[in-house]
Design an enzyme around this catalytic site. Structure first.
Site, PDB file in Angstrom:
ATOM      1  N   ASP A  80       0.863  -1.193   0.000  1.00 44.41           N
ATOM      2  CA  ASP A  80       0.000   0.000   0.000  1.00 44.41           C
ATOM      3  C   ASP A  80       0.889   1.230   0.000  1.00 44.41           C
ATOM      4  OD1 ASP A  80      -2.234   1.905   0.557  1.00 44.41           O
ATOM      5  OD2 ASP A  80      -3.341   0.097   1.093  1.00 44.41           O
ATOM      6  N   ASP A 108       3.619   2.442  -4.765  1.00 48.66           N
ATOM      7  CA  ASP A 108       2.485   2.898  -5.562  1.00 48.66           C
ATOM      8  C   ASP A 108       2.220   1.828  -6.623  1.00 48.66           C
ATOM      9  OD1 ASP A 108       0.954   4.051  -7.624  1.00 48.66           O
ATOM     10  OD2 ASP A 108       1.686   6.069  -7.140  1.00 48.66           O
ATOM     11  N   HIS A 117     -12.935  -0.790  -8.105  1.00 49.98           N
ATOM     12  CA  HIS A 117     -14.095   0.107  -8.236  1.00 49.98           C
ATOM     13  C   HIS A 117     -13.698   1.580  -8.072  1.00 49.98           C
ATOM     14  CE1 HIS A 117     -14.218  -0.134  -3.733  1.00 49.98           C
ATOM     15  NE2 HIS A 117     -14.518   1.137  -3.889  1.00 49.98           N
TER      16      HIS A 117
END
Ligand code: SAM
Length: 341
Positions: free
Chosen positions: A202, A228, A247
């Site tokens: 993360d 990243d 999403h």
């Protein structure tokens, strides 16, 4: 047909009153009502008012609304509140409720503008433009970041086991949870699969806070790597987890990420996707369709849409699971031979 039907009216009234119920829940949660009554069941309204530093009249109103919604009995937490609403319960949704109150509520108050303009409303709601939702909005303020991480953590704890056990993953020994945030799903995966080790990948801002969320028995099969996922090299793994990641992004960005995963994968490697899967005719579930209204730059998709995106990077959808939990899951496997062979 000369009289309005009772069921019709009930359905409409429930929708009209939905926002009042939401705000009563958010406010009781924010003011610490469920935490207080978990510690001290049996208080009366005046005592609650004193403890939460609020007016007796206002507190009576809030407590009464919570009783009518099945969250309190006069005055102690109902089983539902005990399971999900006070902050330290194992399946507490307190963190996500705060996110709903502080972030989603202001965004939804600009829904009309979002619909007219087709864009996210961060600038209207929070006074600053968000090109990258995470780096521009959530992570440049420490308390907002922690609130967001708590929100993700609370949902991941409730859904983690269902995601981790949705499929037979016994052939995978190393997993990488991309955008794995606090590690909640990673810990569930290692619990469910004793031979699996998991790297949580993360952004650095998140990884630096991850210790706050380690369970008391830390598991050395979970490790954290900062980076990243659009730019940096991905940790090697034979299973990549994408839980509530795709999403957030439009197709162009999804292709960048899936290409990197595809390049890192050898045949047989897997992608475990966890999202709300929309019905193919887009008739539901409303949880997914309502979430889409907050208008991040991403979108909610159906299983067939995710399959198509993954197929273009060499992944075949092996299984789809509609869990009874908040998130559904798909397992996709990298094809044995690629076009270049
Ligand atoms: N997977 C977690 C879950 O299901 O609970 C968290 C989902 S949260 C909606 C999205 C996560 O993606 C956040 O933890 C965020 O920090 C991470 N993320 C966003 N952009 C990223 C990037 N460019 N590289 C790595 N992680 C990123």
């Amino acid at each position: 047909d000369s009289e309005p039907k009772k069921e019709d009216l009930q359905q409409i009234i429930q929708l009209m009153d939905g926002f009042k119920a939401s705000k009563a829940l958010f406010t009781a949660s924010k003011m610490g009502v469920f935490d207080l009554l978990q510690r001290k069941p049996g208080l009366d309204a005046a005592q609650v008012a004193q403890e939460i530093k609020a007016a007796v009249k206002g507190t009576e109103g809030l407590l009464g609304a919570c009783v009518s919604l099945g969250l309190l009995q006069i005055y102690k937490n109902t089983d539902l509140a005990t399971r999900y609403l006070w902050s330290d319960s194992p399946f507490s949704l307190h963190g996500y409720i705060q996110h709903c109150n502080e972030t989603l509520w202001p965004l939804f108050s600009h829904l009309e503008s979002a619909v007219r303009e087709g864009t996210n409303q961060h600038e209207r709601a929070f006074g600053k433009k968000a090109n990258d939702l995470f780096q521009d909005t959530y992570y440049n303020n420490q308390s907002v970041k922690l609130r967001f991480m708590n929100a993700m953590h609370s949902i991941a704890k409730v859904t983690g086991k269902a995601v981790a056990t949705a499929f037979d993953l016994s052939s995978y020994k190393t997993a990488c949870d991309l955008g794995g945030c606090t590690g909640a799903i990673a810990y569930e995966l290692t619990k469910a699969h004793p031979e699996m080790s998991v790297t949580v990948f993360d952004l650095p801002e998140v990884v630096e806070m991850s210790e706050h969320f380690h369970p008391s028995h830390t598991d050395n099969r979970v490790s954290f790597v900062a980076g990243d996922f659009f730019k940096d090299e991905l940790p090697k793994a034979d299973l990549y987890i994408l839980a509530r990641i795709l999403h957030d992004w439009p197709d162009e960005k999804v292709h960048i990420l899936l290409k990197k995963i595809g390049d890192a994968c050898t045949p047989g490697c897997g992608v475990l996707l966890s999202e709300i899967l929309l019905n193919e005719d887009r008739s539901g579930p409303s949880r997914g369709l309502l979430q889409a209204l907050s208008m991040s730059d991403g979108k909610q998709r159906s299983a067939a849409e995710y399959s198509t995106l993954l197929k273009s990077h060499g992944f075949i959808t092996a299984e789809i699971r509609h869990t009874d939990n908040l998130l559904d899951a798909m397992l996709c496997v990298k094809e044995m031979c690629s076009a270049s062979s």
